[in-house]
Design a protein around this motif. Sequence first.
Motif, PDB file in Angstrom:
ATOM      1  N   CYS A 183      38.343  46.364  -4.441  1.00 46.51           N
ATOM      2  CA  CYS A 183      38.430  47.842  -5.248  1.00 46.51           C
ATOM      3  C   CYS A 183      38.410  48.855  -3.790  1.00 46.51           C
ATOM      4  O   CYS A 183      39.255  49.817  -3.616  1.00 46.51           O
ATOM      5  CB  CYS A 183      37.225  48.041  -5.785  1.00 46.51           C
ATOM      6  SG  CYS A 183      37.564  47.003  -7.559  1.00 46.51           S
TER       7      CYS A 183
ATOM      8  N   ASN B  76      42.417  50.235 -10.311  1.00 44.68           N
ATOM      9  CA  ASN B  76      40.685  49.940  -9.442  1.00 44.68           C
ATOM     10  C   ASN B  76      40.099  50.707 -10.669  1.00 44.68           C
ATOM     11  O   ASN B  76      38.847  49.483 -10.881  1.00 44.68           O
ATOM     12  CB  ASN B  76      40.934  51.242  -8.501  1.00 44.68           C
ATOM     13  CG  ASN B  76      39.364  50.693  -7.769  1.00 44.68           C
ATOM     14  OD1 ASN B  76      38.861  49.572  -7.651  1.00 44.68           O
ATOM     15  ND2 ASN B  76      38.895  51.918  -6.888  1.00 44.68           N
TER      16      ASN B  76
ATOM     17  N   GLN C 115      36.824  47.820 -11.586  1.00 44.88           N
ATOM     18  CA  GLN C 115      35.476  47.817 -11.905  1.00 44.88           C
ATOM     19  C   GLN C 115      34.933  47.049 -13.144  1.00 44.88           C
ATOM     20  O   GLN C 115      34.395  46.682 -13.417  1.00 44.88           O
ATOM     21  CB  GLN C 115      35.835  49.065 -12.070  1.00 44.88           C
ATOM     22  CG  GLN C 115      35.735  49.973 -10.522  1.00 44.88           C
ATOM     23  CD  GLN C 115      35.167  49.400  -9.636  1.00 44.88           C
ATOM     24  OE1 GLN C 115      33.969  49.451  -9.761  1.00 44.88           O
ATOM     25  NE2 GLN C 115      35.065  49.898  -8.050  1.00 44.88           N
TER      26      GLN C 115
END
Length: 185
Positions: free
Chosen positions: A77, A173, A177
């Motif tokens: 990330c 991303n 997440q």
Amino acid sequence: MKRKSRKNCIYSRGISYYNFDFNKEFTIYKYLCGEKLTKRQWKYLNEDNSFDFYRDWEHYVRQKYQNYNTDKLNEFCRYIEHIKRTEEPQIDYWKVAFSAIVSYIIIDGVKEISDEISVLNNLVENVLSGIIVLFTSIILYVIAFGSMILLLLAFIEKIFSGNLERYFLEDYNNILQKLLMEKNM
């Protein structure tokens, strides 16, 4: 060992550490978004990674990284965020250049029109030369205006392609997440 370029170094790190080929993954995303692809980009696609729906692409990304532990997902990330930060300044430079060129075109156009009007006023006595100057200037303006439009479209395309990269990195991303949150539960 000498680096070839910053971008290539960052992208090769993604391939070696995270099995993330930016060019391939971005091409898959571009196909998903219905963007135009080059012949080279079409080579990255096959039946397994040509998605028509976001949920299918999200499933593909989740399957690809589901075996990563939380530490590696966290680092991945951060890596995605790093790519995003390196791409954003380039987009801002194009916006500044675009604004400067549009301003120049408008100012120059107004100046040229006022110059032509003053030339026409001076040539009122000779109607034939005034008509020739008028038609010549109209033809030159059409050519110049067409060229400027093409140039502006090239700038606009560059700006929007940068936005697509940013959206791609944000979406990627976000998926990572979500996967990370599921692993932490």
